[in-house]
Design a protein around this motif. Structure first.
Motif, PDB file in Angstrom:
ATOM      1  N   THR A 177       0.971  -1.211   0.013  1.00 38.24           N
ATOM      2  CA  THR A 177       0.063  -0.160   0.149  1.00 38.24           C
ATOM      3  C   THR A 177       0.709   1.319  -0.145  1.00 38.24           C
ATOM      4  O   THR A 177       0.642   2.014  -0.878  1.00 38.24           O
ATOM      5  CB  THR A 177      -0.910   0.087   1.297  1.00 38.24           C
ATOM      6  N   SER A 178       1.747   1.389   0.846  1.00 39.28           N
ATOM      7  CA  SER A 178       2.735   2.322   1.097  1.00 39.28           C
ATOM      8  C   SER A 178       3.437   2.765  -0.594  1.00 39.28           C
ATOM      9  O   SER A 178       3.394   3.926  -0.830  1.00 39.28           O
ATOM     10  CB  SER A 178       3.619   2.342   2.192  1.00 39.28           C
ATOM     11  N   SER A 179       4.218   1.651  -0.883  1.00 42.39           N
ATOM     12  CA  SER A 179       4.932   1.848  -1.731  1.00 42.39           C
ATOM     13  C   SER A 179       4.285   2.065  -3.216  1.00 42.39           C
ATOM     14  O   SER A 179       4.837   2.966  -3.967  1.00 42.39           O
ATOM     15  CB  SER A 179       5.718   0.460  -2.298  1.00 42.39           C
ATOM     16  N   VAL A 180       3.170   1.731  -3.149  1.00 40.33           N
ATOM     17  CA  VAL A 180       2.177   1.912  -4.482  1.00 40.33           C
ATOM     18  C   VAL A 180       1.881   3.384  -4.236  1.00 40.33           C
ATOM     19  O   VAL A 180       1.856   4.227  -5.533  1.00 40.33           O
ATOM     20  CB  VAL A 180       0.888   1.078  -4.594  1.00 40.33           C
ATOM     21  N   ALA A 181       1.410   3.883  -3.204  1.00 38.79           N
ATOM     22  CA  ALA A 181       0.908   5.307  -2.977  1.00 38.79           C
ATOM     23  C   ALA A 181       2.072   6.105  -3.399  1.00 38.79           C
ATOM     24  O   ALA A 181       1.886   7.136  -4.030  1.00 38.79           O
ATOM     25  CB  ALA A 181       0.437   5.517  -1.651  1.00 38.79           C
ATOM     26  N   LEU A 182       3.158   5.973  -3.058  1.00 34.28           N
ATOM     27  CA  LEU A 182       4.476   6.914  -3.125  1.00 34.28           C
ATOM     28  C   LEU A 182       4.734   6.731  -4.659  1.00 34.28           C
ATOM     29  O   LEU A 182       5.017   7.898  -5.243  1.00 34.28           O
ATOM     30  CB  LEU A 182       5.720   6.333  -2.442  1.00 34.28           C
ATOM     31  N   SER A 183       4.741   5.864  -5.358  1.00 30.47           N
ATOM     32  CA  SER A 183       4.954   5.578  -6.759  1.00 30.47           C
ATOM     33  C   SER A 183       4.078   6.542  -7.661  1.00 30.47           C
ATOM     34  O   SER A 183       4.511   7.373  -8.431  1.00 30.47           O
ATOM     35  CB  SER A 183       4.716   4.589  -7.482  1.00 30.47           C
ATOM     36  N   TRP A 184       2.772   6.499  -7.256  1.00 29.06           N
ATOM     37  CA  TRP A 184       1.838   7.435  -8.044  1.00 29.06           C
ATOM     38  C   TRP A 184       2.104   8.937  -7.385  1.00 29.06           C
ATOM     39  O   TRP A 184       1.872   9.852  -8.325  1.00 29.06           O
ATOM     40  CB  TRP A 184       0.387   7.153  -7.801  1.00 29.06           C
ATOM     41  N   PHE A 185       2.518   9.143  -5.945  1.00 26.57           N
ATOM     42  CA  PHE A 185       2.885  10.399  -5.619  1.00 26.57           C
ATOM     43  C   PHE A 185       3.901  11.048  -6.587  1.00 26.57           C
ATOM     44  O   PHE A 185       3.876  12.226  -6.911  1.00 26.57           O
ATOM     45  CB  PHE A 185       3.142  10.205  -4.145  1.00 26.57           C
ATOM     46  N   PHE A 186       5.193  10.338  -6.704  1.00 23.71           N
ATOM     47  CA  PHE A 186       6.296  10.727  -7.604  1.00 23.71           C
ATOM     48  C   PHE A 186       5.918  11.078  -8.758  1.00 23.71           C
ATOM     49  O   PHE A 186       6.376  12.105  -9.248  1.00 23.71           O
ATOM     50  CB  PHE A 186       7.431   9.784  -7.445  1.00 23.71           C
ATOM     51  N   TRP A 187       5.150  10.168  -9.338  1.00 25.23           N
ATOM     52  CA  TRP A 187       4.431  10.440 -10.965  1.00 25.23           C
ATOM     53  C   TRP A 187       3.554  11.740 -11.113  1.00 25.23           C
ATOM     54  O   TRP A 187       3.962  12.664 -12.005  1.00 25.23           O
ATOM     55  CB  TRP A 187       3.739   9.372 -11.403  1.00 25.23           C
ATOM     56  N   LEU A 188       2.967  11.872  -9.991  1.00 25.63           N
ATOM     57  CA  LEU A 188       2.097  12.991  -9.915  1.00 25.63           C
ATOM     58  C   LEU A 188       2.957  14.430  -9.805  1.00 25.63           C
ATOM     59  O   LEU A 188       2.582  15.402 -10.658  1.00 25.63           O
ATOM     60  CB  LEU A 188       1.087  13.149  -8.822  1.00 25.63           C
ATOM     61  N   VAL A 189       4.004  14.210  -8.952  1.00 23.29           N
ATOM     62  CA  VAL A 189       4.766  15.364  -8.686  1.00 23.29           C
ATOM     63  C   VAL A 189       5.561  16.013  -9.930  1.00 23.29           C
ATOM     64  O   VAL A 189       5.743  16.968 -10.181  1.00 23.29           O
ATOM     65  CB  VAL A 189       5.680  15.182  -7.465  1.00 23.29           C
ATOM     66  N   MET A 190       6.030  14.871 -10.334  1.00 23.49           N
ATOM     67  CA  MET A 190       6.965  15.225 -11.679  1.00 23.49           C
ATOM     68  C   MET A 190       5.996  15.559 -12.864  1.00 23.49           C
ATOM     69  O   MET A 190       6.583  16.634 -13.446  1.00 23.49           O
ATOM     70  CB  MET A 190       7.287  13.840 -12.394  1.00 23.49           C
TER      71      MET A 190
ATOM     72  N   TYR B 225       1.386   7.038   6.862  1.00 24.74           N
ATOM     73  CA  TYR B 225       1.501   8.608   6.539  1.00 24.74           C
ATOM     74  C   TYR B 225       3.187   9.098   6.925  1.00 24.74           C
ATOM     75  O   TYR B 225       3.973   9.751   6.054  1.00 24.74           O
ATOM     76  CB  TYR B 225       0.673   9.488   7.105  1.00 24.74           C
ATOM     77  N   LEU B 226       3.676   8.669   8.178  1.00 20.59           N
ATOM     78  CA  LEU B 226       4.972   9.091   8.578  1.00 20.59           C
ATOM     79  C   LEU B 226       6.040   8.446   7.622  1.00 20.59           C
ATOM     80  O   LEU B 226       7.002   8.773   7.316  1.00 20.59           O
ATOM     81  CB  LEU B 226       5.044   8.712  10.078  1.00 20.59           C
ATOM     82  N   GLN B 227       5.734   7.189   7.312  1.00 20.90           N
ATOM     83  CA  GLN B 227       6.872   6.410   6.433  1.00 20.90           C
ATOM     84  C   GLN B 227       6.846   6.956   5.034  1.00 20.90           C
ATOM     85  O   GLN B 227       7.855   7.457   4.334  1.00 20.90           O
ATOM     86  CB  GLN B 227       6.355   4.753   6.342  1.00 20.90           C
ATOM     87  N   MET B 228       5.696   7.287   4.483  1.00 26.96           N
ATOM     88  CA  MET B 228       5.541   7.900   3.108  1.00 26.96           C
ATOM     89  C   MET B 228       6.082   9.205   3.074  1.00 26.96           C
ATOM     90  O   MET B 228       6.852   9.874   2.176  1.00 26.96           O
ATOM     91  CB  MET B 228       4.109   7.851   2.669  1.00 26.96           C
ATOM     92  N   LYS B 229       5.844  10.292   4.076  1.00 31.79           N
ATOM     93  CA  LYS B 229       6.576  11.308   4.333  1.00 31.79           C
ATOM     94  C   LYS B 229       7.989  11.553   4.413  1.00 31.79           C
ATOM     95  O   LYS B 229       8.950  12.153   3.823  1.00 31.79           O
ATOM     96  CB  LYS B 229       5.887  12.186   5.292  1.00 31.79           C
ATOM     97  N   SER B 230       8.542  10.471   5.213  1.00 29.67           N
ATOM     98  CA  SER B 230      10.056  10.271   5.552  1.00 29.67           C
ATOM     99  C   SER B 230      10.518  10.030   4.089  1.00 29.67           C
ATOM    100  O   SER B 230      11.821  10.585   3.622  1.00 29.67           O
ATOM    101  CB  SER B 230      10.320   9.252   6.491  1.00 29.67           C
TER     102      SER B 230
END
Length: 511
Positions: free
Chosen positions: A307-320, A463-468
């Motif tokens: 869950t966290s890794s998938v969310a971070l993947s989409w996050f970085f794609w959106l931020v790019m 949330y804390l892991q993803m923010k870190s």
């Protein structure tokens, strides 16, 4: 004479079936259904874009946000095993997850499909079996020691592994699959937290881990069981062919790995989650048996890794794709580190943010929540209907049928999130002053972390892991998509990117 009687008999049967099918189809509001096979042909054709297909079906209802379909158009089956109510209506979701929680368990179909993989773990159980695991886990997840343990695992993995791999990629001007790296990072973290065993999949050599690979394939193959009638996958399993044959092979690898982990902990207990569950007792007052402990641990690995890794993947794609959001995130991180570590930029980069520093990143949390609104890690969930019921929007759901609530579709409905629902806008999660995170007043507009009694216990830790991780990457690097790489969704329990996320890393010049 007999052939004539046979003809009339067949004609009568066909006529009766046609009349019955007409009455059934007239009640359905979803995709077109065909005799016998129902909407299965459309489901099959759209299997590679299932979440967008479901969302388009829900949008076509206008403001209803609910439709009903049937996958087995046969008498006695159509109103139960083959009957699906699909919704993204927040009031319906609240009704299912909270108001009538007991009427919407995982149910026999889900449990049968997932039993081989998850057993009676917390994500595949109901009633007392679920409750005792929930209570035990709730006690552990509220302890500061667990938060501190997670912080140690996350920061050590970032500093000693992730940064080394990314720095090397920068020097060699080489693209990396960021989704793969994030999966390895969260896998190492959750394995360490769950049973104190660090598989070290995130290391410079990027070794293939048999357990991680088998686990991926097993979750994907298990999902297929939910999409098609039960008799199909049961027949494949009985014959030992197709997806079921591969599933069995992967489950054997998973079983051995988990058995070794449990046995190791029995001889050397620690403060990890598995060791803590080994001291607890089941509904009968007995210590949990080894197979049960295996599945409990596996359930936590499933929740904490994907869950966290998938969310971070989409996050970085959106931020790019949204440099203005990236600029605000980096600015916020810089302000926080300026207050906690002073103005020496070198000190900002020596250590990852600790969890207390990450707590202060309000805009970053908003950006992560906005990512989960558009790309929830678990896009769909299924519930079994115990007794006949009527949803708040007036939809009747018969006992024995299935209700699917589409978390993916909720974030894509103008009637729920407004005309700009498809835009990536973190500001929608902030107070007017922009200094505080503000969740929607209707909490069931956002159920990426589930809701009601099954609300995710690890939400704050996630949330804390993803923010870190997000701050550790964005503070050091600017990301760009590798030439020719296409980002596509993968058919799985979680919203993986089908071909990963191949990016180039560029050193960031801090302001």
């Amino acid at each position: 004479m007999e052939p004539l009687l046979l003809f009339y008999g067949i004609a009568a049967a066909v006529s009766v079936y046609a009349f019955w099918f007409h009455l059934l189809a007239r009640q359905l509001t979803g995709p077109k259904v065909w005799p016998i096979v129902g909407s299965l042909p459309f489901l099959f054709v759209n299997r590679w874009r299932i979440h967008d297909w479901i969302a388009s079906n829900l949008r076509s209802t206008g403001g209803a946000c609910t439709y009903q379909t049937c996958t087995i158009c046969l008498p006695f089956l159509a109103r139960k095993q083959g009957f699906y109510t699909v919704t993204c209506h927040p009031k319906n979701i609240e009704h299912i997850l909270r108001t009538r929680f007991d009427n919407y368990p995982k149910g026999p179909h889900w449990q049968a499909a997932f039993h081989d993989l998850l057993g009676q773990g917390i994500f595949n159980s109901d009633g007392e079996t679920w409750l005792i695991q929930r209570k035990t886990a709730a006690l552990e997840f509220t302890t500061r020691t667990l938060r501190q343990a997670m912080a140690r695992w996350v920061n050590r993995t970032i500093k000693n592994r992730l940064w080394c791999i990314l720095d090397k990629a920068v020097k060699e001007n080489r693209a990396v699959d960021l989704q793969d790296l994030l999966l390895r990072l969260t896998f190492d973290n959750i394995c360490g937290l769950t049973f104190g065993k660090d598989p070290e999949t995130l290391s410079p050599e990027l070794p293939e881990n048999p357990f991680a690979m088998a686990f991926d394939i097993a979750t994907e193959r298990t999902l297929y069981r939910l999409l098609y009638p039960g008799f199909l996958w049961r027949l494949e399993k009985f014959l030992g062919i197709g997806a079921e044959r591969r599933l069995k092979q992967c489950l054997e690898i998973v079983e051995k790995y988990m058995n070794d982990a449990v046995e190791a902990r029995k001889g050397d207990p620690s403060d990890d989650l598995l060791s803590r569950f080994m001291k607890k007792r089941d509904v009968s007052g007995n210590l949990f048996a080894t197979p049960v402990l295996q599945r409990i641990a596996l359930n936590f690995v499933l929740a904490g890794r994907d869950t966290s890794s998938v969310a971070l993947s989409w996050f970085f794609w959106l931020v790019m794709n949204h440099p203005e959001v990236e600029q605000k995130i980096v600015g916020e991180i810089s302000r926080v580190l300026g207050e906690t570590r002073g103005n020496d930029r070198q000190k900002w980069l020596e250590e990852p943010l600790d969890f207390d520093e990450a707590d202060r990143l309000v805009y970053l949390k908003a950006a992560l929540a906005e990512t989960l609104r558009l790309y929830p890690s678990v896009p769909e969930d299924f519930k079994y209907v115990v007794q006949d019921d009527v949803l708040p929007d007036g939809t009747f759901v018969p006992a024995g049928s299935t209700v699917t609530y589409s978390i993916y579709s909720v974030g894509r409905m103008k009637t729920i999130w407004g005309e700009d629902c498809m835009e990536f806008r973190p500001e929608r999660w902030l107070t007017p002053e922009g200094d505080k995170f503000e969740a929607p007043k209707d909490g069931y507009k956002f159920v990426a972390f589930n809701g009601g009694p099954r609300t995710c216990l690890g939400k704050d830790l996630a949330y804390l892991q993803m923010k870190s991780v997000a701050s550790a990457v964005l503070l050091r690097y600017r990301l760009s998509l590798a030439a020719g790489h296409r980002v596509e969704q993968k058919m799985s329990l979680t919203l993986f990117m089908k071909k990963g996320l191949r990016v180039h890393m560029h050193p960031r010049a801090l302001p």
